[in-house]
Design a protein around this motif. Structure first.
Motif, short mmCIF file in Angstrom:
data_model
loop_
_atom_site.label_atom_id
_atom_site.label_comp_id
_atom_site.label_asym_id
_atom_site.label_seq_id
_atom_site.Cartn_x
_atom_site.Cartn_y
_atom_site.Cartn_z
N GLN A 30 0.55 -1.18 -0.01
CA GLN A 30 -0.04 -0.06 -0.09
C GLN A 30 0.88 1.23 -0.11
OE1 GLN A 30 -3.17 -0.21 -0.34
NE2 GLN A 30 -2.91 -2.26 -0.52
N ASN A 31 2.17 1.09 0.07
CA ASN A 31 2.96 2.38 0.27
C ASN A 31 4.43 1.78 -0.26
OD1 ASN A 31 4.22 1.45 2.67
ND2 ASN A 31 2.54 2.22 3.69
N PHE A 32 5.27 2.70 -0.40
CA PHE A 32 6.65 2.25 -0.78
C PHE A 32 7.40 1.72 0.04
CE2 PHE A 32 5.75 6.20 -3.48
CZ PHE A 32 6.19 5.62 -4.78
N ASP A 33 7.22 1.84 1.42
CA ASP A 33 7.79 0.96 2.45
C ASP A 33 7.43 -0.60 2.29
OD1 ASP A 33 8.89 3.23 3.53
OD2 ASP A 33 7.28 3.62 4.94
N ASP A 34 6.28 -0.91 1.96
CA ASP A 34 5.92 -2.11 1.73
C ASP A 34 6.57 -3.05 0.24
OD1 ASP A 34 4.45 -1.99 3.90
OD2 ASP A 34 2.57 -1.45 2.63
N VAL A 82 -3.04 13.64 0.41
CA VAL A 82 -3.64 14.64 1.15
C VAL A 82 -3.81 13.87 2.33
CG1 VAL A 82 -5.39 16.28 1.58
CG2 VAL A 82 -4.55 15.96 -0.74
N GLY A 83 -3.52 14.59 3.59
CA GLY A 83 -3.69 13.92 5.11
C GLY A 83 -5.25 13.58 5.29
N PRO A 84 -5.35 12.87 6.39
CA PRO A 84 -6.72 12.41 6.70
C PRO A 84 -7.58 13.54 7.09
CG PRO A 84 -5.18 11.29 8.30
CD PRO A 84 -4.55 12.07 7.12
N ASP A 85 -7.03 14.65 7.71
CA ASP A 85 -7.63 15.69 8.17
C ASP A 85 -7.53 17.00 6.97
OD1 ASP A 85 -8.32 14.42 10.39
OD2 ASP A 85 -6.27 15.09 11.26
N GLU A 98 -3.07 6.59 6.28
CA GLU A 98 -3.82 6.49 4.82
C GLU A 98 -4.37 7.85 4.82
OE1 GLU A 98 -8.06 4.53 4.75
OE2 GLU A 98 -6.66 3.06 3.71
N GLY A 99 -4.33 8.45 3.56
CA GLY A 99 -4.90 9.84 3.25
C GLY A 99 -6.23 9.69 2.85
N ARG A 100 -6.68 11.03 2.30
CA ARG A 100 -8.09 11.22 2.10
C ARG A 100 -8.52 10.44 0.70
NH1 ARG A 100 -10.54 17.22 1.81
NH2 ARG A 100 -10.11 16.93 4.22
N LYS A 103 -7.55 5.24 -0.19
CA LYS A 103 -8.21 3.96 -0.43
C LYS A 103 -9.15 3.98 -1.64
CE LYS A 103 -11.85 1.24 1.99
NZ LYS A 103 -12.63 1.27 3.31
N ALA A 104 -9.35 4.98 -2.01
CA ALA A 104 -10.27 5.19 -3.63
C ALA A 104 -9.28 4.86 -4.56
CB ALA A 104 -11.04 6.22 -3.54
N ILE A 105 -8.04 5.29 -4.25
CA ILE A 105 -7.09 5.09 -5.61
C ILE A 105 -6.88 3.52 -5.56
CG2 ILE A 105 -4.80 5.52 -6.40
CD1 ILE A 105 -5.00 8.50 -5.56
N ALA A 106 -6.40 3.09 -4.31
CA ALA A 106 -5.99 1.51 -4.16
C ALA A 106 -7.04 0.80 -4.57
CB ALA A 106 -5.86 1.40 -2.50
N GLU A 107 -8.35 1.15 -4.48
CA GLU A 107 -9.58 0.15 -5.07
C GLU A 107 -9.99 0.46 -6.34
OE1 GLU A 107 -12.70 1.03 -2.07
OE2 GLU A 107 -11.52 -0.49 -0.48
N SER A 108 -8.98 1.57 -7.05
CA SER A 108 -9.39 1.63 -8.59
C SER A 108 -10.64 2.32 -8.87
CB SER A 108 -9.21 0.64 -9.31
OG SER A 108 -7.84 0.22 -9.23
#
Length: 599
Positions: A30-34, A82-85, A98-100, A103-108
């Motif tokens: 889900q991120n570059f660290d993974d 963009v941050g969650p807030d 997880e930013g704003r 999740k939508a980008i990861a789920e296409s």
């Protein structure tokens, strides 16, 4: 339980089954660290984001399952993070929270991150729709990101339509391409993108990754079994996770708390038992064809694929060669691991490097034949037979030593590093007939007589090969000359095939073999023509003539081979052949003497 309750339970079971995700999707980074195994790419992107030098187009290439599409989605998240807030600090590589839009980008399903499958949308019409959408600003995110998977499937017209937009897109647009066939992309597209090559994942890294996922799934798997899965995946994380998923399912079906054993994974993948592979390789190096075939047939009957057996033999041969070249420290690296390290060291000490490299070549040839043969088992057996009988042959250095010993009048015995059918891998004495690899040239027959290089030129003239005669006179510098062997240097203007033609003509004319060796060093005598011209030009008469006629040039030099006949005093015409150069030269010389006498 009522029918209604049963229906509810059935619905719950169906929902539970539908909610199951395979490991390849469940543990998608889900991120570059993974990401694993792609450190150089992550480092480059970190530097680009930190210096605000973000390219407008990226292309990700690599084999299946190394994370091209996953990396594209992570990059799209980083560009639009963009941050969650709602805190907006620009594009970010660090996305531990997880930013704003994440999740939508990861789920296409994000409206500003558009994924396109070029394998199903290959035409120029699809690209026109994309270009039309490029003009509009993003709805929610910072950038409008176009991810085109398998971009090499686009048609030529589609590529051409995309070029202008790809070169100068609006500031709010980013392109990310993914492909497994980078060579199929036009260079005009490649030159407009920043390219990242995603390499195959190293088996050790992939083994550790599979182990961590198995631990998260509360499943115990032997390290050797994880290594087998990593090798079978061939550097693909998705393939490795799919095989791991299959292994977990088979273990769950047994309803036991024991760890997933290496034997279970070996049977599932159709691999050979490692101890049996070691025994097979040992039999091959001993020259035991019967034992090797029986071992192979036992593994084949147990479910092992013939090509997999040969690949395992190649792995072990490579390991033994590494130990031989780099020392015992290399024994713990590779497919053997610590368990087989001592056995590998012992076998490597008993073998010669030449025997190992020869075994590698034979196994590689056998593997290629097995993969295309109509009967894979029969082809693999033929490869093993060749390998076992090659063990009785001397290695190249042993053959050279035998030749040297034979030339000194010694015995013709030869040591066999591979062993014989009834012996171990230790050297054993065998008698072998030795042939001279470089026989001395046979003496030239007495007819025609050739003692010097000028005799060769004369012979070319007698055989009416005028072209060869002129080339021999003009382009050859003799370094050494002996009957049957000529060492020479060719003039810069010489035809490249002159030495070969000379050898063929000498063999034809003398009925004996001639060895013609050519050297490139500046050495050797003058050419025959050059020596003759120098001799003529240094003659006192010629030198005196050149002084009397400044600027004069000698255009040709002819040898008078016929006897000079005196010219009669009367005026009777002499019968002269106008094509006879010798006669014409004689007449010219006689006339000159007569004029000199009158003077």
């Amino acid at each position: 339980m009522t029918e209604s309750d049963k229906s509810i339970e059935t619905a719950k079971d169906g929902a539970k089954a539908a909610a199951y995700q395979v490991l390849a999707r469940k543990y998608r980074p889900q991120n570059f660290d993974d990401l694993i195994g792609h450190g150089p790419m992550v480092k480059t992107l970190q530097n680009a984001f930190a210096s605000d030098r973000i390219a407008h187009a990226y292309i990700l290439t690599g084999v299946r399952g190394v994370g091209k599409t996953t990396t594209a989605r992570i990059l799209a998240r980083a560009l639009n993070y963009v941050g969650p807030d709602g805190e907006d600090n620009g594009p970010q590589i660090e996305m531990s929270v997880e930013g704003r839009h994440c999740k939508a980008i990861a789920e296409s399903r994000h409206p500003d991150v558009l994924e396109m499958d070029a394998a199903s949308r290959t035409g120029v019409g699809d690209i026109r729709e994309l270009i039309e959408g490029v003009r509009y600003a993003p709805v929610e995110a910072r950038y409008k990101v176009y991810i085109i998977d398998e971009v090499h499937m686009l048609s030529t017209a589609a590529f051409n339509a995309l070029l202008k937009t790809l070169e100068e897109p609006p500031a709010h647009v980013k392109f990310i391409f993914a492909t497994t066939e980078i060579r199929k992309l036009p260079v005009t597209v490649l030159s407009r993108c920043q390219r990242f090559d995603l390499r195959r994942i190293d088996p050790d890294v992939l083994t550790d990754h599979l182990g961590s996922i198995a631990e998260k799934e509360n499943v115990k798997i032997d390290r050797d079994g994880l290594w087998m899965i990593a090798r079978a995946a061939e550097g693909s994380v998705r393939d490795g996770l799919s095989i791991l998923d299959q292994a977990i399912v088979q273990h769950a079906a047994q309803k036991t708390d024991d760890a997933v054993s290496a034997e279970m994974i070996r049977d599932m993948l159709g691999l050979a038992d490692r101890s049996s592979v070691w025994a097979l390789l040992d039999a091959c190096f001993k020259g035991d064809a019967k034992g090797a075939l029986e071992n192979f047939r036992a593994q084949y009957d147990a479910g092992a694929e013939p090509s997999a057996i040969l690949r395992d033999l190649l792995d072990l041969t490579h390991l033994l060669t590494r130990i031989k070249a780099a020392g015992p420290a290399a024994a713990s690296h590779g497919p053997a691991g610590e368990a087989d390290a001592e056995r590998a060291k012992t076998m490597a000490d008993a073998l010669e490097m030449n025997a190992l490299t020869r075994a590698w070549s034979l196994l590689m040839k056998g593997l290629g034949e097995t993969q295309i043969a109509p009967d894979a088992a029969a082809s693999a057996e033929m490869a093993l037979i060749r390998l076992t009988f090659a063990a009785d042959l001397p290695t190249p250095d042993e053959a050279l030593r035998a030749l040297k010993k034979n030339s000194l009048g010694g015995a013709t015995g030869s040591q066999n590093a591979g062993g014989g059918p009834n012996g171990g891998p230790q050297a054993s004495q065998q008698s072998a007939q030795v042939y001279d690899l470089h026989p001395a040239p046979k003496p030239v027959s007495s007819s025609p007589q050739i003692k010097t290089f000028k005799d060769v030129i004369r012979l070319a003239g007698e055989k009416r090969d005028a072209v060869l005669r002129v080339e021999l006179e003009s382009y050859i510098h003799i370094v050494s000359f002996a009957v049957g062997r000529i060492e020479l240097r060719l003039h810069d203007d010489a035809p490249p095939d002159l030495a070969n033609r000379l050898a063929l003509r000498l063999k034809e004319w003398t009925k004996s073999q001639w060895v013609i060796s050519v050297t490139n060093e500046e050495q050797g005598e003058e050419t025959v023509r050059g020596a003759r011209e120098r001799e003529v030009m240094e003659h006192p008469m010629v030198m005196h003539a050149m002084e009397l006629f400044p600027g004069a040039e000698v255009t040709s030099i002819r040898e008078v081979e016929a006897a000079i006949a005196p010219v009669p005093d009367d005026d009777e015409d002499m019968p002269i052949d106008p094509d006879d150069d010798a006669v014409a030269a004689a007449m010219s010389a006689n006339k000159q003497r007569q004029e000199t006498g009158k003077a």
